[in-house]
Scaffold this active site. Structure first.
Site, PDB file in Angstrom:
ATOM      1  N   GLY A  28       5.915  -1.221  -6.066  1.00  0.00           N
ATOM      2  CA  GLY A  28       5.864  -0.087  -6.712  1.00  0.00           C
ATOM      3  C   GLY A  28       5.858  -0.658  -8.128  1.00  0.00           C
ATOM      4  N   GLY A  29       5.725  -1.726  -8.539  1.00  0.00           N
ATOM      5  CA  GLY A  29       5.825  -2.371  -9.917  1.00  0.00           C
ATOM      6  C   GLY A  29       4.737  -1.967 -10.521  1.00  0.00           C
ATOM      7  CB  SER A  30       1.844  -3.313 -11.376  1.00  0.00           C
ATOM      8  OG  SER A  30       1.667  -4.308 -10.305  1.00  0.00           O
ATOM      9  CG  ASP A  77       8.536 -12.937  -1.292  1.00  0.00           C
ATOM     10  OD1 ASP A  77       7.615 -12.147  -0.765  1.00  0.00           O
ATOM     11  OD2 ASP A  77       8.665 -14.229  -1.427  1.00  0.00           O
ATOM     12  CG  ASN A 104       1.631   0.445  -2.702  1.00  0.00           C
ATOM     13  OD1 ASN A 104       0.311   0.898  -2.650  1.00  0.00           O
ATOM     14  ND2 ASN A 104       1.907  -0.405  -3.896  1.00  0.00           N
ATOM     15  CB  SER A 156      -8.077  -1.854   2.145  1.00  0.00           C
ATOM     16  OG  SER A 156      -9.113  -1.994   1.569  1.00  0.00           O
ATOM     17  CE1 TYR A 169      -5.703  -6.455   0.608  1.00  0.00           C
ATOM     18  CE2 TYR A 169      -7.800  -5.821   0.939  1.00  0.00           C
ATOM     19  CZ  TYR A 169      -6.701  -5.495   0.593  1.00  0.00           C
ATOM     20  OH  TYR A 169      -6.508  -4.388  -0.043  1.00  0.00           O
ATOM     21  CE  LYS A 173      -4.117  -3.968   2.420  1.00  0.00           C
ATOM     22  NZ  LYS A 173      -2.706  -2.875   2.413  1.00  0.00           N
ATOM     23  CB  ILE A 202      -8.005   2.442  -6.447  1.00  0.00           C
ATOM     24  CG1 ILE A 202      -8.013   3.294  -4.911  1.00  0.00           C
ATOM     25  CG2 ILE A 202      -6.899   3.375  -7.300  1.00  0.00           C
ATOM     26  CD1 ILE A 202      -9.067   4.425  -4.888  1.00  0.00           C
TER      27      ILE A 202
HETATM   28  N1  LIG Z   1      -6.925  -1.158  -5.864  1.00  0.00           N
HETATM   29  C1  LIG Z   1      -7.925  -1.068  -4.885  1.00  0.00           C
HETATM   30  O1  LIG Z   1      -9.186  -0.971  -5.171  1.00  0.00           O
HETATM   31  C2  LIG Z   1      -7.341  -1.034  -3.466  1.00  0.00           C
HETATM   32  C3  LIG Z   1      -8.266  -0.619  -2.419  1.00  0.00           C
HETATM   33  C4  LIG Z   1      -7.874  -0.703  -1.034  1.00  0.00           C
HETATM   34  C5  LIG Z   1      -6.704  -0.653  -0.688  1.00  0.00           C
HETATM   35  N2  LIG Z   1      -5.766  -0.685  -1.721  1.00  0.00           N
HETATM   36  C6  LIG Z   1      -4.343  -1.111  -1.369  1.00  0.00           C
HETATM   37  O2  LIG Z   1      -3.631  -0.008  -1.881  1.00  0.00           O
HETATM   38  C7  LIG Z   1      -2.224  -0.885  -2.075  1.00  0.00           C
HETATM   39  C8  LIG Z   1      -2.046  -0.853  -3.692  1.00  0.00           C
HETATM   40  O3  LIG Z   1      -3.133  -1.487  -4.173  1.00  0.00           O
HETATM   41  P1  LIG Z   1      -3.099  -2.003  -5.708  1.00  0.00           P
HETATM   42  O4  LIG Z   1      -4.579  -2.436  -6.299  1.00  0.00           O
HETATM   43  O5  LIG Z   1      -2.108  -1.066  -6.773  1.00  0.00           O
HETATM   44  O6  LIG Z   1      -2.371  -3.795  -5.506  1.00  0.00           O
HETATM   45  P2  LIG Z   1      -1.580  -4.536  -6.676  1.00  0.00           P
HETATM   46  O7  LIG Z   1      -2.067  -6.014  -6.058  1.00  0.00           O
HETATM   47  O8  LIG Z   1      -2.373  -4.110  -8.046  1.00  0.00           O
HETATM   48  O9  LIG Z   1      -0.400  -4.095  -6.536  1.00  0.00           O
HETATM   49  C9  LIG Z   1       0.578  -4.434  -5.406  1.00  0.00           C
HETATM   50  C10 LIG Z   1       1.859  -4.573  -5.870  1.00  0.00           C
HETATM   51  O10 LIG Z   1       2.560  -5.456  -4.766  1.00  0.00           O
HETATM   52  C11 LIG Z   1       3.598  -6.449  -5.458  1.00  0.00           C
HETATM   53  N3  LIG Z   1       3.567  -7.661  -4.630  1.00  0.00           N
HETATM   54  C12 LIG Z   1       2.453  -8.213  -4.247  1.00  0.00           C
HETATM   55  N4  LIG Z   1       3.239  -9.298  -3.503  1.00  0.00           N
HETATM   56  C13 LIG Z   1       4.472  -9.073  -3.143  1.00  0.00           C
HETATM   57  C14 LIG Z   1       5.679  -9.618  -2.825  1.00  0.00           C
HETATM   58  N5  LIG Z   1       5.312 -10.699  -2.113  1.00  0.00           N
HETATM   59  N6  LIG Z   1       6.848  -8.905  -2.810  1.00  0.00           N
HETATM   60  C15 LIG Z   1       6.881  -7.844  -3.459  1.00  0.00           C
HETATM   61  N7  LIG Z   1       6.070  -7.294  -4.094  1.00  0.00           N
HETATM   62  C16 LIG Z   1       4.656  -7.717  -4.060  1.00  0.00           C
HETATM   63  C17 LIG Z   1       2.889  -6.620  -6.668  1.00  0.00           C
HETATM   64  O11 LIG Z   1       3.656  -7.343  -7.721  1.00  0.00           O
HETATM   65  C18 LIG Z   1       2.122  -5.510  -7.253  1.00  0.00           C
HETATM   66  O12 LIG Z   1       2.948  -4.694  -8.061  1.00  0.00           O
HETATM   67  C19 LIG Z   1      -2.519  -2.022  -1.543  1.00  0.00           C
HETATM   68  O13 LIG Z   1      -1.804  -1.924  -0.312  1.00  0.00           O
HETATM   69  C20 LIG Z   1      -3.892  -2.335  -1.305  1.00  0.00           C
HETATM   70  O14 LIG Z   1      -4.280  -3.079  -0.266  1.00  0.00           O
HETATM   71  C21 LIG Z   1      -5.992  -1.177  -3.118  1.00  0.00           C
END
Ligand SMILES: NC(=O)c1ccc[n+]([C@@H]2O[C@H](COP(=O)([O-])OP(=O)(O)OC[C@H]3O[C@@H](n4cnc5c(N)ncnc54)[C@H](O)[C@@H]3O)[C@@H](O)[C@H]2O)c1
Length: 262
Positions: A28-30, A77, A104, A156, A169, A173, A202
């Site tokens: 949830g941090g970013s 983690d 997430n 995804s 990945y 997924k 996204i």
């Molecule tokens: N952005 C896209 O286009 C997209 C597309 C399809 C699916 N998704 C899915 O949506 C979700 C969010 O995507 P996003 O783009 O915001 O991802 P992102 O990579 O921007 O954010 C993921 C978050 O998870 C945290 N994280 C990563 N490894 C970690 C660990 N070992 N322990 C704890 N936290 C950890 C990161 O610090 C980050 O805050 C994910 O499940 C991703 O697979 C995203």
């Protein structure tokens, strides 16, 4: 503050059934997760989130506080099951029983076929899949005792759209869909609903920094039915709905939210 946790745009629905619930969002941090954290807080939920990235997570907590919202951050983690279990116990002690879980967290780093080692494969499956099971395992009894709950697993569309350089990945997924269906069947008798969301592309700050270029922008317009870039609120809105009682009969499903890409 990044646009991943910008204040609520006008027009987002308010769900009375979410008020006062304890929601846990991993990663949830970013990115999308940060928007989901903020949107649940705006609904009056008590929100906890896990992330490995401390600086951005603390910035989110500070940004929420500026708007009189609270987010409970735990540095976790999520590849470490013992860290997950200990942090869930701390969230339960601080906020009460968790009845909404948004699985997430993920890492979509690209990799070439011939570069993948056994260790890399295990890590990729761990960061993209394994924690979803162990978070659900750690919260389902709370949900059952509360009379029900909602689990939303982030998958995804990437494994449906012909993505490359990302085999681990994609494997994780697609397995999220199987996990969702297994948990939905198992937890349904306790009124715990389990669904997955399959986002399209996204555009978050990370996607813009790492992957979005002129060619990508062109592909979005060619491949999506909708002629606009999707953002984190395009995912946060259906996640709120799926967590709320408005989706009280929705379980065991996978929802594609991709602007019509696949
Ligand atoms: N952005 C896209 O286009 C997209 C597309 C399809 C699916 N998704 C899915 O949506 C979700 C969010 O995507 P996003 O783009 O915001 O991802 P992102 O990579 O921007 O954010 C993921 C978050 O998870 C945290 N994280 C990563 N490894 C970690 C660990 N070992 N322990 C704890 N936290 C950890 C990161 O610090 C980050 O805050 C994910 O499940 C991703 O697979 C995203």
């Amino acid at each position: 503050m990044t646009d991943d946790h910008a204040p609520r745009p006008s027009g987002i629905a308010t769900y009375p059934s979410l008020k006062g619930r304890v929601a846990l969002i991993t990663g949830g941090g970013s990115g999308i997760g940060a928007t989901i954290v903020r949107r649940f807080a705006e609904q009056g939920c008590r929100v906890a989130f896990f992330d490995i990235a401390e600086e951005t997570s603390r910035a989110l907590v500070a940004a929420l506080a500026k708007d009189d919202l609270t987010g409970h951050f735990e540095k976790v983690d999520i590849t470490k099951v013992d860290e997950i279990q200990a942090a869930i116990a701390r969230v339960r002690a601080a906020l009460g029983p968790i009845t909404i879980l948004v699985n997430n967290a993920a890492n979509d780093d690209r990799h070439k076929l011939d570069d993948v080692t056994s260790e890399y494969w295990d890590w990729a499956l761990s960061v993209n899949l394994k924690h979803q099971f162990f978070c659900a395992q750690a919260v389902h009894k709370d949900m059952a005792a509360a009379g029900g709950g909602a689990i939303i697993n982030m998958s995804s569309i990437s494994y449906l759209m012909g993505a490359t350089d990302n085999d681990a990945y994609l494997s994780a997924k697609s397995a999220v869909i199987g996990l969702t269906r297994g948990l939905a069947r198992e937890l349904g008798p306790d009124n715990i609903r389990v669904n997955s969301v399959l986002p399209g592309w996204i555009i978050t700050e990370r996607q813009r920094r790492l992957w979005l270029n002129a060619d990508g922008e062109k592909r979005i317009l060619e491949r999506q039915c909708l002629r606009r870039q999707l953002d984190a609120d395009d995912i946060a809105r259906p996640v709120l709905f799926l967590a709320s009682d408005e989706a009280g009969a929705c379980t065991n499903q996978s929802f594609i939210v991709d602007g019509g890409w696949v």
